[in-house]
Scaffold this motif. Structure first.
Motif, PDB file in Angstrom:
ATOM      1  N   LYS A 128      -3.340 -28.126  34.714  1.00  0.00           N
ATOM      2  CA  LYS A 128      -2.162 -28.106  35.587  1.00  0.00           C
ATOM      3  C   LYS A 128      -1.290 -26.869  35.359  1.00  0.00           C
ATOM      4  O   LYS A 128      -0.848 -26.235  36.329  1.00  0.00           O
ATOM      5  N   GLU A 139      -0.155 -23.993  38.190  1.00  0.00           N
ATOM      6  CA  GLU A 139       1.241 -23.638  38.417  1.00  0.00           C
ATOM      7  C   GLU A 139       1.425 -22.126  38.325  1.00  0.00           C
ATOM      8  O   GLU A 139       2.135 -21.518  39.144  1.00  0.00           O
ATOM      9  N   GLN A 140       0.781 -21.524  37.324  1.00  0.00           N
ATOM     10  CA  GLN A 140       0.906 -20.077  37.176  1.00  0.00           C
ATOM     11  C   GLN A 140       0.213 -19.340  38.329  1.00  0.00           C
ATOM     12  O   GLN A 140       0.700 -18.320  38.807  1.00  0.00           O
ATOM     13  N   ASN A 165       0.028 -20.356  41.409  1.00  0.00           N
ATOM     14  CA  ASN A 165       0.912 -20.417  42.566  1.00  0.00           C
ATOM     15  C   ASN A 165       2.119 -19.498  42.424  1.00  0.00           C
ATOM     16  O   ASN A 165       2.629 -18.961  43.413  1.00  0.00           O
ATOM     17  N   GLU A 166       2.566 -19.301  41.194  1.00  0.00           N
ATOM     18  CA  GLU A 166       3.640 -18.325  40.959  1.00  0.00           C
ATOM     19  C   GLU A 166       3.177 -16.928  41.352  1.00  0.00           C
ATOM     20  O   GLU A 166       3.914 -16.161  41.994  1.00  0.00           O
ATOM     21  N   GLU A 171      -1.711 -20.693  48.554  1.00  0.00           N
ATOM     22  CA  GLU A 171      -1.355 -21.508  47.392  1.00  0.00           C
ATOM     23  C   GLU A 171      -2.298 -22.709  47.317  1.00  0.00           C
ATOM     24  O   GLU A 171      -2.350 -23.524  48.240  1.00  0.00           O
TER      25      GLU A 171
END
Length: 363
Positions: free
Chosen positions: A156, A160-161, A163-164, A179
């Protein structure tokens, strides 16, 4: 928008049942669902080299082991592209571009990176390639414009990274990247299957794995030695489910039909659990039941693996074709990335023309 899956594994050894319930079983279901336009399954050999640079032969030999496990588990090369990461140079290029969008401090805060560094005793001497593998993983996902990434819970922070990075890139250069959304196992027991010794994670280095290719004899030894309830010494004593590896595995693999085949005195897993917790049910009975279930699941894989093992050139041909298809998609995306970043010099005829006029008319 097309629905695209990207997922994969590092070829550091044969795949185990933790891989299977964590993502591999779901990949087969998704491939057969017909809901996705493209499915890319990556053998991440380049990423595996980040902490195995001194032993490339290990990675080289394990590429075929992972490919065999994929095919044995039911991945169909007619429905998905199985490819080798290092054979897609566009991945390296995109990783390099992404490095300008991520800070060192952000990488240091990534929980997955922290835990992996600790597990490998890299605290004092971290290889740069390993430290940056979240960036490489972001390139893997986004180069194929994946909309869905089926992985285990431990990944996870990586998503998240990713999508950043996507948001940073799109805000800087234009809406090029997609994304992705994470797809976790729908069974809580499958999020992170413990090792046979009860440790939090099934790991090759800890020697607590059950491999997809284990023989019935090997499987029997491992199941019989599994960690259960240390306080459940006598059959008549009440047993505890929490931390009991046998029941965690039953949660991950057991279905009601298994009782009719292997343990007809019970209707379902809840009845078995109730008997265990009130006392009168031995660990041996539970282990035998689990052994029958695992053999039932693994035997078709063993048979398919044996067939593919007889045609290794054919397996490499599957990998070659899958890699060629993946390369076509990668080339298209990297072309869009270069254009967005204004570094497609030779293809930008407007740039060449305007500069030509400028220098011709320069006084």
């Amino acid at each position: 928008m097309s629905k695209i899956i990207l997922t994969g594994d590092r070829p550091t050894g044969k795949l185990h049942i933790g891989h299977y319930v964590g993502s591999l079983r779901r990949r087969v279901e998704l491939q057969n669902s017909g809901e996705f336009d493209k499915i890319f399954i990556m053998i991440a050999d380049a990423q595996a080299l980040t902490d195995n640079a001194d032993n490339p032969e290990k990675i080289r030999q394990n590429v075929i082991e992972v490919a065999l496990d994929y095919l044995a588990a039911g991945l169909d090369p007619e429905k998905c592209n199985i490819f080798i990461q290092s054979a897609i140079p566009e991945l390296t290029e995109l990783t390099f571009y992404y490095m300008n969008l991520v800070t060192v401090s952000r990488l240091q805060r990534n929980p997955t990176v922290k835990s992996e560094i600790q597990a490998r005793n890299f605290e004092a001497n971290i290889p740069v390639g390993f430290f940056c593998y979240p960036i490489s993983q972001a390139a893997d996902i986004t180069l194929f414009k994946a909309t869905t990434v089926p992985v285990g819970e431990d990944q996870k922070p990586m998503l998240e990274q990713t999508n950043e990075i996507v948001r940073r890139f799109n805000n800087t250069y234009g809406e090029i990247l997609v994304e992705p959304k994470i797809l976790l196992p729908d069974n809580a027991a499958c999020l992170r299957l413990p090792g046979t010794d009860g440790k939090a994670k099934m790991s090759k280095s800890l020697g607590n794995c059950i491999y997809l290719s284990d023989s019935p004899k090997e499987l029997k030894v491992k199941v019989n030695s599994m960690y259960t309830d240390p306080e459940h010494i006598h059959v008549e004593q009440p047993g505890h489910l929490e931390g009991n590896t046998v029941f965690t595995y039953l949660d991950a693999f057991c279905i009601d039909d298994d009782f009719g085949k292997f343990l007809p005195e019970y209707k379902n897993l809840q009845e078995l659990k109730d008997h265990y917790t009130r006392g009168g049910l031995g660990d041996g009975t539970c282990k035998k039941f689990l052994l029958n279930i695992l053999n039932d699941r693994l035997e078709p894989m063993r048979q398919r693996r044996k067939q593919y093992e007889q045609d290794i050139p054919g397996v490499y041909d599957i990998l070659r074709k899958g890699t060629e298809e993946a390369r076509k998609v990668a080339a298209k995306t990297i072309e869009e990335v270069r254009h967005a970043m204004r570094i497609d010099y030779f293809d930008d005829h407007e740039l060449i023309s305007s500069q030509s006029e400028y220098f011709k008319n320069k006084k």
